[in-house]
Design a protein around this motif. Sequence first.
Motif, PDB file in Angstrom:
ATOM      1  N   GLY A 189      48.883  86.839 -12.537  1.00 25.39           N
ATOM      2  CA  GLY A 189      48.813  85.788 -13.576  1.00 25.39           C
ATOM      3  C   GLY A 189      50.665  85.583 -14.068  1.00 25.39           C
ATOM      4  O   GLY A 189      51.244  86.212 -13.966  1.00 25.39           O
ATOM      5  N   GLY A 190      49.988  84.951 -15.253  1.00 20.06           N
ATOM      6  CA  GLY A 190      51.449  84.334 -16.133  1.00 20.06           C
ATOM      7  C   GLY A 190      52.273  85.417 -16.693  1.00 20.06           C
ATOM      8  O   GLY A 190      53.640  85.923 -16.041  1.00 20.06           O
TER       9      GLY A 190
ATOM     10  N   ASP B  54      46.859  78.751 -24.452  1.00 16.55           N
ATOM     11  CA  ASP B  54      46.691  77.872 -23.984  1.00 16.55           C
ATOM     12  C   ASP B  54      44.875  77.235 -23.760  1.00 16.55           C
ATOM     13  O   ASP B  54      44.542  76.274 -24.157  1.00 16.55           O
ATOM     14  N   LEU B  55      44.484  78.127 -22.906  1.00 21.57           N
ATOM     15  CA  LEU B  55      43.020  77.445 -23.046  1.00 21.57           C
ATOM     16  C   LEU B  55      42.441  78.445 -23.714  1.00 21.57           C
ATOM     17  O   LEU B  55      41.635  77.949 -24.310  1.00 21.57           O
ATOM     18  N   HIS B  56      42.487  79.610 -24.496  1.00 21.91           N
ATOM     19  CA  HIS B  56      41.961  79.668 -25.584  1.00 21.91           C
ATOM     20  C   HIS B  56      41.406  79.348 -26.116  1.00 21.91           C
ATOM     21  O   HIS B  56      40.807  78.675 -27.139  1.00 21.91           O
TER      22      HIS B  56
ATOM     23  N   LEU C 136      41.863  75.305 -12.841  1.00 16.30           N
ATOM     24  CA  LEU C 136      42.189  76.716 -12.280  1.00 16.30           C
ATOM     25  C   LEU C 136      42.304  78.194 -12.054  1.00 16.30           C
ATOM     26  O   LEU C 136      42.209  79.264 -12.564  1.00 16.30           O
ATOM     27  N   MET C 137      42.998  78.225 -13.543  1.00 13.45           N
ATOM     28  CA  MET C 137      42.993  79.340 -14.854  1.00 13.45           C
ATOM     29  C   MET C 137      41.246  79.938 -15.057  1.00 13.45           C
ATOM     30  O   MET C 137      42.109  81.074 -15.151  1.00 13.45           O
ATOM     31  N   GLN C 138      40.443  79.124 -15.844  1.00 13.88           N
ATOM     32  CA  GLN C 138      39.270  79.692 -15.845  1.00 13.88           C
ATOM     33  C   GLN C 138      39.236  80.832 -14.688  1.00 13.88           C
ATOM     34  O   GLN C 138      38.145  81.324 -14.308  1.00 13.88           O
TER      35      GLN C 138
END
Length: 340
Positions: free
Chosen positions: A172-173, A38-40, A323-325
Amino acid sequence: MVFDEHNGPIYCKEVPVPLPKPHEILIRLHFTGVCHSDLHAWKGDWPMATKLPLIGGHEGVGEVVAMGDQVTSFEIGDYAGIRWLNSVCLRCEYCLRGEETCCVAQKASGYTVDGTFQQFIAADALQTVKVPAGIELAKAAPVLCAGLTAYKALKKAHLQPGNWCVVIGCGGGLGSFAVQYANAMGVRVIGIDSSDKRDMVTKSLKAEVFIDFASCKDIVGEINTITDGGAHAVLNFSVSEKAMNAGLKYVRTLGTFVIVGMPPNAKLTTDIFDQIGKQFNITASSVGSRQDTVEALDFFQRGAIDSQISIFKLSELPEVFRLMQQNKILGRVVVDNSQI
Ligand code: NAD
Ligand code: ZN
């Protein structure tokens, strides 16, 4: 929660509740996992174009509230899950072979069609998975991509009980699920991630060995020593080209390297003499089939694996991406779709 352009503001917008087409179900979404994909999609850093404006998200669970007249596999009130694969053509060579994840005309939830960062979604009943009643919905959500993808990657590694498996990005996830599925399969796990993940990975997920990629001076040497000649499988879930390439140096003879994490513009470079000498395999894995999804959920329902989640509001999605980045998320963040 929508964005109009890559890296642009992610904001709350009111959109009409969709009407399900004859083959679709309408789901009132309760929870959605936030995947690095989703971030990508938001950053637009992959070679495949996304839909724009886009409502992201592809790990959503909720309740069936309406359906088209051709749907026979769901009842109103059932729980259903949205996966990355939103639709496939069922006609190409790969669909005909049952390899739908390779469909040449596939559509992806939260990427090429709107996804689950919203309160209602209409989706093809065929690609939607039935979520058994009585399981914790917030924890079931990330099984639909993170769990499924980790589970399928392990199947592709052809491991035997007692073999060694290295999980790169184990905090991670996807990685947090891979450690647990591997344990459940009787495989010994070496996890690699940053030191802030050590406690969760060793105490909750029960990886046998944890290596901090930032402080370890010789990851390759350490793994080759622990495993006495290399790991039977190496699974990369990190978004690091460097970590992937290092992973090729500790695959055991006749072992398997599985590419899962998708760093933009990354290349994997193999040494021909090393690879022919060891005759190890390099393969890649993309999410999983509908049957893989049922199996991945079954491990969860039986309590053989658990989801490591923290719950945020749907409106906090920009903060989750931040936060994910920074690699600051332990396991998976799940957003509560009712909290705007
Ligand atoms: P995540 O951000 O939750 O986890 C990545 C983990 O890698 C983090 O814990 C981070 O600390 C760790 N990490 C970073 N650098 C590292 C290094 N050098 N060595 C070891 N660990 C390192 O991401 P996620 O949601 O688990 O997704 C991971 C990747 O997998 C993303 O690129 C995502 O798009 C991709 N993905 C692929 C598929 C597929 O089907 N192939 C499916 C879903 C996601
Ligand atoms: Zn995903």
